[in-house]
Design a protein around this motif. Structure first.
Motif, PDB file in Angstrom:
ATOM      1  N   ALA A  22      -0.301   4.451  -5.547  1.00 48.55           N
ATOM      2  CA  ALA A  22       1.238   3.607  -5.897  1.00 48.55           C
ATOM      3  C   ALA A  22       0.682   1.878  -5.197  1.00 48.55           C
ATOM      4  O   ALA A  22       1.046   1.303  -5.445  1.00 48.55           O
ATOM      5  CB  ALA A  22       1.541   4.049  -4.307  1.00 48.55           C
ATOM      6  N   VAL A  23      -0.287   1.796  -4.701  1.00 45.24           N
ATOM      7  CA  VAL A  23      -0.353   0.429  -4.420  1.00 45.24           C
ATOM      8  C   VAL A  23      -1.344  -0.092  -5.339  1.00 45.24           C
ATOM      9  O   VAL A  23      -1.455  -1.157  -6.256  1.00 45.24           O
ATOM     10  CB  VAL A  23      -2.216   0.148  -3.429  1.00 45.24           C
ATOM     11  N   VAL A  24      -1.915   0.257  -6.279  1.00 47.01           N
ATOM     12  CA  VAL A  24      -3.203  -0.134  -7.413  1.00 47.01           C
ATOM     13  C   VAL A  24      -1.541  -0.315  -8.545  1.00 47.01           C
ATOM     14  O   VAL A  24      -0.896  -1.711  -8.773  1.00 47.01           O
ATOM     15  CB  VAL A  24      -3.958   0.646  -8.288  1.00 47.01           C
ATOM     16  N   ASP A  25      -0.236   0.412  -8.629  1.00 47.41           N
ATOM     17  CA  ASP A  25       0.856   0.391  -9.520  1.00 47.41           C
ATOM     18  C   ASP A  25       1.582  -0.070  -9.284  1.00 47.41           C
ATOM     19  O   ASP A  25       1.895  -0.887  -9.995  1.00 47.41           O
ATOM     20  CB  ASP A  25       1.543   2.003  -9.893  1.00 47.41           C
ATOM     21  N   GLN A  36       1.282  -8.267   2.882  1.00 48.22           N
ATOM     22  CA  GLN A  36       0.823  -8.637   2.128  1.00 48.22           C
ATOM     23  C   GLN A  36      -0.305  -8.251   1.747  1.00 48.22           C
ATOM     24  O   GLN A  36      -1.276  -9.580   2.083  1.00 48.22           O
ATOM     25  CB  GLN A  36       1.996 -10.151   0.965  1.00 48.22           C
ATOM     26  N   PRO A  37      -0.903  -7.290   1.430  1.00 52.54           N
ATOM     27  CA  PRO A  37      -2.492  -7.182   1.419  1.00 52.54           C
ATOM     28  C   PRO A  37      -3.894  -8.325   0.415  1.00 52.54           C
ATOM     29  O   PRO A  37      -2.369  -8.136  -0.858  1.00 52.54           O
ATOM     30  CB  PRO A  37      -2.787  -5.673   1.758  1.00 52.54           C
ATOM     31  N   ASP A  38      -4.330  -8.034   0.617  1.00 52.06           N
ATOM     32  CA  ASP A  38      -5.609  -8.887  -0.634  1.00 52.06           C
ATOM     33  C   ASP A  38      -5.693  -7.157  -1.340  1.00 52.06           C
ATOM     34  O   ASP A  38      -6.643  -7.353  -2.670  1.00 52.06           O
ATOM     35  CB  ASP A  38      -6.544  -9.629  -0.653  1.00 52.06           C
ATOM     36  N   ILE A  39      -6.161  -6.750  -0.620  1.00 51.65           N
ATOM     37  CA  ILE A  39      -6.965  -5.365  -0.649  1.00 51.65           C
ATOM     38  C   ILE A  39      -6.631  -4.390   0.315  1.00 51.65           C
ATOM     39  O   ILE A  39      -6.274  -4.695   1.440  1.00 51.65           O
ATOM     40  CB  ILE A  39      -8.514  -5.633  -0.964  1.00 51.65           C
ATOM     41  N   VAL A  40      -6.502  -2.322  -0.523  1.00 49.19           N
ATOM     42  CA  VAL A  40      -6.237  -1.877   0.447  1.00 49.19           C
ATOM     43  C   VAL A  40      -7.330  -0.820   1.070  1.00 49.19           C
ATOM     44  O   VAL A  40      -8.173  -0.313   0.241  1.00 49.19           O
ATOM     45  CB  VAL A  40      -4.965  -1.349   0.111  1.00 49.19           C
ATOM     46  N   VAL A  41      -7.976  -0.301   2.147  1.00 48.59           N
ATOM     47  CA  VAL A  41      -8.599   0.520   2.602  1.00 48.59           C
ATOM     48  C   VAL A  41      -7.956   1.948   2.724  1.00 48.59           C
ATOM     49  O   VAL A  41      -7.231   1.795   3.798  1.00 48.59           O
ATOM     50  CB  VAL A  41      -9.765  -0.314   3.392  1.00 48.59           C
ATOM     51  N   ALA A  42      -8.508   2.863   2.454  1.00 53.56           N
ATOM     52  CA  ALA A  42      -7.660   4.202   2.444  1.00 53.56           C
ATOM     53  C   ALA A  42      -9.018   5.366   3.150  1.00 53.56           C
ATOM     54  O   ALA A  42      -9.710   5.046   2.327  1.00 53.56           O
ATOM     55  CB  ALA A  42      -6.668   4.540   1.976  1.00 53.56           C
ATOM     56  N   GLY A  43      -8.688   5.840   4.069  1.00 54.59           N
ATOM     57  CA  GLY A  43      -9.616   7.132   4.583  1.00 54.59           C
ATOM     58  C   GLY A  43     -10.967   6.545   5.330  1.00 54.59           C
ATOM     59  O   GLY A  43     -10.569   5.742   6.249  1.00 54.59           O
ATOM     60  N   ASN A  50       5.904   0.679   2.211  1.00 53.49           N
ATOM     61  CA  ASN A  50       6.761  -0.481   2.984  1.00 53.49           C
ATOM     62  C   ASN A  50       6.249  -1.273   3.375  1.00 53.49           C
ATOM     63  O   ASN A  50       5.734  -2.402   3.415  1.00 53.49           O
ATOM     64  CB  ASN A  50       8.257  -0.116   3.444  1.00 53.49           C
ATOM     65  N   THR A  51       5.387  -0.419   4.204  1.00 52.86           N
ATOM     66  CA  THR A  51       4.678  -1.281   5.295  1.00 52.86           C
ATOM     67  C   THR A  51       3.552  -2.533   5.334  1.00 52.86           C
ATOM     68  O   THR A  51       2.768  -3.141   4.738  1.00 52.86           O
ATOM     69  CB  THR A  51       4.355  -0.120   6.228  1.00 52.86           C
ATOM     70  N   ILE A  52       3.328  -1.724   3.933  1.00 51.33           N
ATOM     71  CA  ILE A  52       1.727  -2.232   3.706  1.00 51.33           C
ATOM     72  C   ILE A  52       2.204  -3.378   2.614  1.00 51.33           C
ATOM     73  O   ILE A  52       1.966  -4.968   2.995  1.00 51.33           O
ATOM     74  CB  ILE A  52       0.785  -1.164   1.876  1.00 51.33           C
TER      75      ILE A  52
END
Lengths: 276, 70
Positions: free
Chosen positions: A33-36, A8-15, A2-4
């Motif tokens: 989850a983000v990709v799906d 409304q990001p265009d790309i997500v970086v994790a780690g 929900n936070t992500i």
């Protein structure tokens, strides 16, 4: 999620998660989850032995990092470069050029040599002890066949093993609290529970609960009760322990081989291994 | 460690909270547990209930050891 979504990001970086297994799995969970759900690219970074790699490499771009945060300086420029390219909608190059872990995808490329010629050249290189690069790497499967079930529990000797870092107070063998180099074994034949004489030296979880009642990590108390009731034959006189956090696969394999050998020779019928 | 011990032909059950790690590594018998810092305990419960909970989890582990894997 929900936070992500709110941002409304265009790309997500994790780690990057380096070789922290639970952190890696968390990054993989977010990545998948983000990709799906949002259908946007995700970039993360992990050491190749991190279990999170297998969990998300087909969906996310997993940059190959060193095994600890000491590799941050190397990891970040690679992750940033890939993130920038993906955000601009540019195509990424091959995994080894860009520094990410292969996703198991096949690309059609044109070659000036036909297959038979390339194969013979590879074979010749191999025969001459020269370097060659396969075009079809085989996946590595290392499965261990399930050992046969215990037939009669009431006659069985059960051993307890843990990667939760439970050791006698004072940690007499000085087992490391992370990236363990060794394991220990301790005689529990004369006690009914670990509480009081044992504590945890594991550096990867909040030790308050385990220090209060170490049987919360290694259930010696209930196993001893099962032994008294005759539900099991006996609890093996030693329990085996090490720290799982940040410990390399190579060391864990070695520990398992050494501990397993002792258990086999002692005639142990079954093992309960607890992890934190 | 689970796999290397099982290689000797001794049945082994992995009790872990993050079972996805356990699966991806290739454990054959897995019992999911309560939480990372207290896999076979729950400090929120009264001591007697917590002990019963631990007993149940350990029984489940023993059940896995007597069960054949196809």
């Amino acid at each position: 999620m929900n936070t992500i979504k709110e941002k409304q990001p265009d790309i997500v970086v994790a780690g990057p998660a380096f070789n922290a297994g639970r952190y890696g799995m968390a990054c993989a969970g977010v990545a998948n989850a983000v990709v799906d759900e949002l259908n946007i690219p995700v970039v993360t970074g992990m050491y190749e032995e991190n279990p999170g790699v297998e969990a998300c490499k087909s969906k996310a771009i997993v940059v190959k990092t060193q095994d600890s945060a000491a590799g941050m300086r190397k990891a970040l420029p690679i992750m940033a470069n890939i993130t920038k390219k993906l955000a601009k909608g540019e195509e990424l190059g091959l995994p080894e050029e860009e520094g990410y872990i292969p996703q198991g995808k096949r690309l059609t490329v044109f070659s000036d040599k036909r297959g038979s010629q390339r194969a013979v050249e590879m074979l010749l290189a191999r025969l001459n002890g020269k370097e060659f690069k396969t075009e079809l790497p085989m996946p590595e499967f290392d499965k261990v066949d399930p050992a046969p079930a215990i037939k009669d529990l009431s006659k069985a000797t059960i051993a307890l093993v843990t990667s939760g870092g439970i050791v006698p107070n004072g940690n007499p063998d000085r087992i490391q609290s992370a990236s363990a180099q060794k394991w220990g074994k301790y005689d529990v034949s004369q006690i009914d529970a670990l509480t009081g004489d044992y504590y945890t030296i594991h550096g990867g979880y909040d030790p308050v609960y385990a220090n209060e009642i170490p049987d919360r990590v290694v259930p010696l108390d209930v196993l001893k009760e099962f032994e008294k009731e005759g539900k099991i034959g006996k609890v093996y006189e030693y329990f085996y322990t090490t720290t799982g956090t940040g410990t390399s696969v190579a060391n864990a394999t070695k520990f398992g081989t050494e501990i397993g050998k002792e258990l086999k020779e002692a005639g142990v019928d079954g093992v309960i291994l607890t992890s934190t | 460690m689970v796999k290397e011990i099982e290689r000797y032909g001794i049945p082994i059950v992995h009790m872990a909270t993050i079972t996805t790690i356990s699966e991806s590594v290739g454990a054959n018998r897995i019992v999911p547990t309560i939480a990372i810092p207290h896999p076979v305990g729950n400090p929120d419960l009264p001591k007697e209930e917590e002990y019963v909970l631990r007993k149940k989890l350990a029984e489940r582990a023993l059940k896995a050891l007597v069960g054949s894997i196809k």
